[in-house]
Design an enzyme around this catalytic site. Structure first.
Site, PDB file in Angstrom:
ATOM      1  N   ASP A 170     126.334   6.041  29.221  1.00  0.00           N
ATOM      2  CA  ASP A 170     126.427   7.112  28.230  1.00  0.00           C
ATOM      3  C   ASP A 170     125.573   6.768  27.019  1.00  0.00           C
ATOM      4  O   ASP A 170     125.829   5.792  26.312  1.00  0.00           O
ATOM      5  CB  ASP A 170     127.893   7.297  27.814  1.00  0.00           C
ATOM      6  CG  ASP A 170     128.138   8.551  27.001  1.00  0.00           C
ATOM      7  OD1 ASP A 170     127.208   8.996  26.299  1.00  0.00           O
ATOM      8  OD2 ASP A 170     129.265   9.085  27.065  1.00  0.00           O
ATOM      9  N   HIS A 201     126.220  10.731  29.758  1.00  0.00           N
ATOM     10  CA  HIS A 201     127.019  11.718  29.044  1.00  0.00           C
ATOM     11  C   HIS A 201     126.855  13.096  29.687  1.00  0.00           C
ATOM     12  O   HIS A 201     125.768  13.483  30.094  1.00  0.00           O
ATOM     13  CB  HIS A 201     126.534  11.762  27.595  1.00  0.00           C
ATOM     14  CG  HIS A 201     127.457  12.420  26.639  1.00  0.00           C
ATOM     15  ND1 HIS A 201     128.544  11.777  26.095  1.00  0.00           N
ATOM     16  CD2 HIS A 201     127.462  13.670  26.109  1.00  0.00           C
ATOM     17  CE1 HIS A 201     129.167  12.586  25.264  1.00  0.00           C
ATOM     18  NE2 HIS A 201     128.528  13.752  25.265  1.00  0.00           N
TER      19      HIS A 201
END
Length: 233
Positions: A170, A201
């Site tokens: 992420d 993400h």
């Protein structure tokens, strides 16, 4: 069936819009769907519609209403992505949690649901953690929650089950933050963490370039089982 309803603030001094999707029959329970920084857009509405298909009353409050009501942005359009970050910078998260609490109360009173859960994405994932710590929601789920390391001081207040989905690549949640999340929460009796190796993400978004089909389906299956267990459905 879906509609937009008005929900009164906790103070009773204003109302804000909320997308509401109803199941065909009596709801099993209610689930609040907490937006990303892109507003209550087509993806968030689709999350609600899918929950309604599964038998839940699903509600997505417009949390940016104090800044700009009715925001709907597309993360794959660069100008709209920048607009979303601008809105995030102006957003009062404490006020947002109060609006989520007002939505929980609406789901119990007007919606007729005794049990109410919450699921959030990105900013909404962070707010899902805060909802678990600051409200009486019966179960909460956060996808790729940002900045949870700064909220760990509130973990003692989490009284009902919380699940967090963490993609290990992420770009908005670096490894040291992920490590802090695990160190702070792995031994918490009410919290479950799931890592998704190599994913970034937004992997569970309904539409657009960020979605990873296999990982999104796995995370959503875990979420469905979690809500079925803890919302009595």
């Amino acid at each position: 069936m879906s509609e937009t309803v008005g929900i009164s603030t906790l103070e009773g001094d204003a109302t804000f819009d909320c997308y509401l999707a109803r199941p065909a029959g009596t709801p099993k329970a209610a689930i609040i769907v907490i937006q990303e920084i892109f507003g209550v857009n087509a993806g968030i509405r689709r999350k609600c519609d899918k929950l309604a298909e599964d038998g839940y009353l699903a509600l997505a409050p417009d949390l940016f209403w104090r800044i700009e009501p009715g925001v709907e942005l597309d993360p794959d359009i660069e100008a709209e992505l920048h607009q979303a970050f601008g809105l995030m910078g102006k957003f009062d998260q404490n006020a947002g949690i109060r609006d989520i609490e007002a939505t929980i109360r609406y789901a119990r009173s007007t919606g007729g649901c005794e049990k109410v859960g919450a699921v959030g994405y990105c900013l909404g994932g962070r707010l899902a953690f805060m909802t678990a710590a600051r409200t009486d929601a019966d179960a909460c789920v956060g996808y790729y929650a940002v900045g949870v390391d700064g909220l760990l001081r509130e973990k003692h207040a989490i009284a009902n089950p919380l699940m967090l989905h963490i993609p290990t690549a992420d770009g908005f949640v670096p490894p040291e933050v992920q490590q802090a999340m695990h160190e702070g929460l792995d031994d918490h009796p009410k919290v479950t963490l799931h890592d998704y190796d190599g994913l970034d993400h937004g992997f569970a978004t309904e539409f657009g370039k960020r979605r990873n089909e296999a990982a999104a389906n796995l995370a959503d299956e875990r979420t469905a089982a979690f809500f079925a267990q803890h919302l009595g459905a």
